[in-house]
Motif scaffolding. Structure first.
Motif, PDB file in Angstrom:
ATOM      1  N   GLU A 166      40.080  87.573  29.646  1.00 55.98           N
ATOM      2  CA  GLU A 166      40.737  87.108  28.427  1.00 55.98           C
ATOM      3  C   GLU A 166      39.674  86.857  27.388  1.00 55.98           C
ATOM      4  OE1 GLU A 166      44.876  84.800  29.663  1.00 55.98           O
ATOM      5  OE2 GLU A 166      43.048  83.647  29.286  1.00 55.98           O
ATOM      6  N   ARG A 167      39.902  87.338  26.194  1.00 54.19           N
ATOM      7  CA  ARG A 167      38.922  87.216  25.111  1.00 54.19           C
ATOM      8  C   ARG A 167      39.541  86.435  23.946  1.00 54.19           C
ATOM      9  NH1 ARG A 167      37.411  91.543  21.479  1.00 54.19           N
ATOM     10  NH2 ARG A 167      36.438  90.664  19.595  1.00 54.19           N
TER      11      ARG A 167
ATOM     12  N   ILE B  42      39.593  90.703  15.983  1.00 50.13           N
ATOM     13  CA  ILE B  42      40.458  90.691  17.154  1.00 50.13           C
ATOM     14  C   ILE B  42      40.645  89.225  17.531  1.00 50.13           C
ATOM     15  CG2 ILE B  42      40.829  91.559  19.485  1.00 50.13           C
ATOM     16  CD1 ILE B  42      40.372  93.789  17.430  1.00 50.13           C
TER      17      ILE B  42
ATOM     18  N   ARG C   1      50.493  92.162  17.079  1.00 44.53           N
ATOM     19  CA  ARG C   1      50.337  92.073  18.530  1.00 44.53           C
ATOM     20  C   ARG C   1      50.777  93.374  19.201  1.00 44.53           C
ATOM     21  NH1 ARG C   1      52.907  90.495  23.343  1.00 44.53           N
ATOM     22  NH2 ARG C   1      51.659  89.071  24.646  1.00 44.53           N
TER      23      ARG C   1
ATOM     24  N   THR D 174      42.757  87.764  19.894  1.00 47.37           N
ATOM     25  CA  THR D 174      42.773  87.609  21.352  1.00 47.37           C
ATOM     26  C   THR D 174      42.888  88.990  21.986  1.00 47.37           C
ATOM     27  OG1 THR D 174      45.186  87.348  21.369  1.00 47.37           O
ATOM     28  CG2 THR D 174      43.868  85.324  21.289  1.00 47.37           C
ATOM     29  N   GLU D 175      42.483  89.066  23.240  1.00 43.69           N
ATOM     30  CA  GLU D 175      42.544  90.314  24.002  1.00 43.69           C
ATOM     31  C   GLU D 175      42.649  89.933  25.472  1.00 43.69           C
ATOM     32  OE1 GLU D 175      39.757  94.348  24.668  1.00 43.69           O
ATOM     33  OE2 GLU D 175      39.019  92.631  23.506  1.00 43.69           O
ATOM     34  N   TRP D 176      43.451  90.663  26.231  1.00 48.14           N
ATOM     35  CA  TRP D 176      43.660  90.269  27.622  1.00 48.14           C
ATOM     36  C   TRP D 176      43.892  91.483  28.519  1.00 48.14           C
ATOM     37  CZ3 TRP D 176      46.760  89.326  23.467  1.00 48.14           C
ATOM     38  CH2 TRP D 176      48.006  89.968  23.432  1.00 48.14           C
TER      39      TRP D 176
ATOM     40  N   PHE E   6      46.318  93.014  22.819  1.00 44.63           N
ATOM     41  CA  PHE E   6      45.442  92.309  21.879  1.00 44.63           C
ATOM     42  C   PHE E   6      46.229  91.916  20.640  1.00 44.63           C
ATOM     43  CE2 PHE E   6      44.935  96.896  21.318  1.00 44.63           C
ATOM     44  CZ  PHE E   6      45.197  97.067  19.960  1.00 44.63           C
TER      45      PHE E   6
ATOM     46  N   LEU F  81      37.128  95.627  20.004  1.00 47.17           N
ATOM     47  CA  LEU F  81      37.745  95.271  21.275  1.00 47.17           C
ATOM     48  C   LEU F  81      36.687  95.219  22.378  1.00 47.17           C
ATOM     49  CD1 LEU F  81      40.893  97.559  21.024  1.00 47.17           C
ATOM     50  CD2 LEU F  81      40.920  95.056  20.983  1.00 47.17           C
TER      51      LEU F  81
ATOM     52  N   TYR G 168      47.628  95.189  29.453  1.00 46.43           N
ATOM     53  CA  TYR G 168      46.519  95.113  28.500  1.00 46.43           C
ATOM     54  C   TYR G 168      47.090  94.959  27.095  1.00 46.43           C
ATOM     55  CZ  TYR G 168      42.667  96.227  25.420  1.00 46.43           C
ATOM     56  OH  TYR G 168      41.728  96.159  24.418  1.00 46.43           O
TER      57      TYR G 168
ATOM     58  N   GLU H 289      50.929  95.246  23.226  1.00 52.50           N
ATOM     59  CA  GLU H 289      50.733  95.058  24.666  1.00 52.50           C
ATOM     60  C   GLU H 289      51.336  96.232  25.427  1.00 52.50           C
ATOM     61  OE1 GLU H 289      50.933  91.165  27.124  1.00 52.50           O
ATOM     62  OE2 GLU H 289      52.907  92.115  27.380  1.00 52.50           O
TER      63      GLU H 289
END
Length: 442
Positions: free
Chosen positions: A140-141, A122, A99, A124-126, A115, A179, A113, A101
């Protein structure tokens, strides 16, 4: 500017650690704080210096930032595995995502930002924008185990429904190992360009062996050369100016480099900078297959007269060469917002030189740039130079995992000898030696 950086399950980091550049209530050196001028209403420190023993994880903090930056800027190819390295001293970490951030300010906006990633996808991504009273979702992914990507959008500011549908289509078509932020830039989506730009232009990472490649071409700019020469003279290197010396590329360059330059059509009619096998810096012009080159030289004053003599970079000390790769980054900061991350700031530098470099950086009270550095140099542990919340320590626990903490947690008095306290082990993050001997008894 960087507000916070979080990382977990990467290299020597198991559980999440946080590097924060949010100032505490320390009153000393208030000039080290950039007061809020953006919409997120957050004050930010201009420096963080990280200490620790060898193999404690200092360089891994820099590598974590660089891994995330490269994944964002370079992306991945189809079916390419992602080269993340999880914490290896725990079996469960191998299947758990890593992780990353970043919380940062760019222009008038502040963002979060991050992931989560493993070797294949990937997870999650935010992306959030930080407002004065809340965090606003931008996207949010999530990626399923089958590789299906879904992205939920917040207050992005789409131009119209057609624009929204296009962005949603790009999101749906994003590969599981890519990403969405990177994909959006490759597909010319402008909505998140400000965030991508921060990683591309603002975040600068310098390793011990990093070279400032365009040094020769930048020196050709008069004002820049004068600024660098002034810094070098103040720091006692003996250099008082520069010269660009015409030279014969047939003599200076290996045959394979000459052949390559002549055969690359994109070099035709352009000036490029070249680093020689001994670290020499050249400006090279290629015109119709003909190569002209100038070598960067350094002026020193002779001791018995007022004449200058030219030195090749190979004749300069390791410390001076290190400064030549560091100082251009500092000299170009005027009017810019950059985050300079230096691994092993003290490499090849005298302790006083490291001290003066940080002092010079922090003396520019108008700057909104930041310096984050790892070091072994205990002379920097000086509350006349740095605030308590700008000094960080990193050490490994009994499981082999790195943990990061600030001097502020100990709250020493301003008049305390911090360097002596560190060397005595009061704050941890120092080498621990077992009694041993180089000799062996038979």
């Amino acid at each position: 500017m960087l507000l916070r950086f979080h990382v977990s399950n990467f290299l020597s980091f198991s559980e999440e650690v946080e590097l924060s550049l949010i100032p505490s209530r320390v009153r000393q050196h208030s000039e080290h704080i950039v007061r809020n001028t953006a919409g997120c209403d957050i004050d930010i420190l201009r420096a963080a210096v990280i200490y620790g023993a060898n193999a404690s994880g200092k360089s891994n903090m820099v590598r974590a930032m660089r891994f995330a930056q490269r994944l964002i800027l370079e992306g991945t190819r189809i079916k390419q595995s992602i080269p993340r390295i999880p914490f290896k001293l725990c079996q469960e970490s191998g299947v758990r995502p890593s992780r990353f951030e970043f919380e940062f300010r760019h222009g008038a906006n502040c963002y979060i930002y991050g992931f989560e990633v493993d070797h294949q996808r990937i997870h999650t991504e935010w992306l959030y924008e930080i407002k004065k009273t809340a965090e606003t979702l931008l996207f949010e992914r999530a990626t399923t185990e089958e590789g299906k990507v879904s992205v939920q959008f917040g207050k992005v500011g789409f131009q119209d429904k057609e624009d929204q549908q296009f962005v949603a289509g790009v999101a749906k078509g994003t590969r599981s190992n890519q990403l969405f932020l990177t994909e959006s830039m490759e597909r010319n989506i402008p909505h998140f360009a400000n965030v991508y730009q921060w990683f591309d232009e603002t975040l600068v990472i310098i390793y011990p062996d990093s070279q400032y490649l365009p040094l020769a071409s930048k020196i050709a700019e008069g004002d820049f050369a004068a600024s660098i020469a002034q810094y070098l003279e103040q720091l006692g290197t003996g250099i008082r100016g520069f010269d660009l010396l015409d030279m014969n590329p047939e003599v200076e360059f290996p045959l394979d480099i000459l052949t390559e330059m002549r055969e690359l059509p994109e070099l035709e009619g352009k000036s490029v900078f070249v680093v020689g096998p001994g670290g020499e810096r050249f400006i090279v012009d290629v015109t119709e297959g003909q190569i002209q080159a100038q070598k960067l030289m350094f002026k020193h004053k002779m001791g018995d007269c007022n004449e200058d003599v030219l030195f090749d970079i190979k004749e300069e000390s390791d410390g001076t060469r290190r400064m030549l790769d560091l100082l251009p980054q500092f000299a170009s900061l005027t009017g810019r917002d950059q985050v300079i991350v230096i691994d092993e700031l003290d490499r090849s530098l005298h302790p006083r030189l490291s001290y003066e470099l940080i002092k010079l950086f922090l003396a520019d009270v108008e700057s909104h740039s930041q310096l984050i550095a790892t070091t072994h140099e205990e002379h920097l542990l000086d509350l006349e130079l740095l605030r308590r919340d700008e000094i960080w320590f990193i050490e490994k626990d009994l499981t082999g995992a790195s943990r990061l903490y600030s001097l502020e947690e100990f709250a020493p008095r301003y008049d305390k000898d911090i360097e002596r306290g560190y060397l005595m082990g009061r704050f941890g993050a120092i080498p621990v030696f077992r009694r041993t001997s180089f000799s062996r008894r038979v």
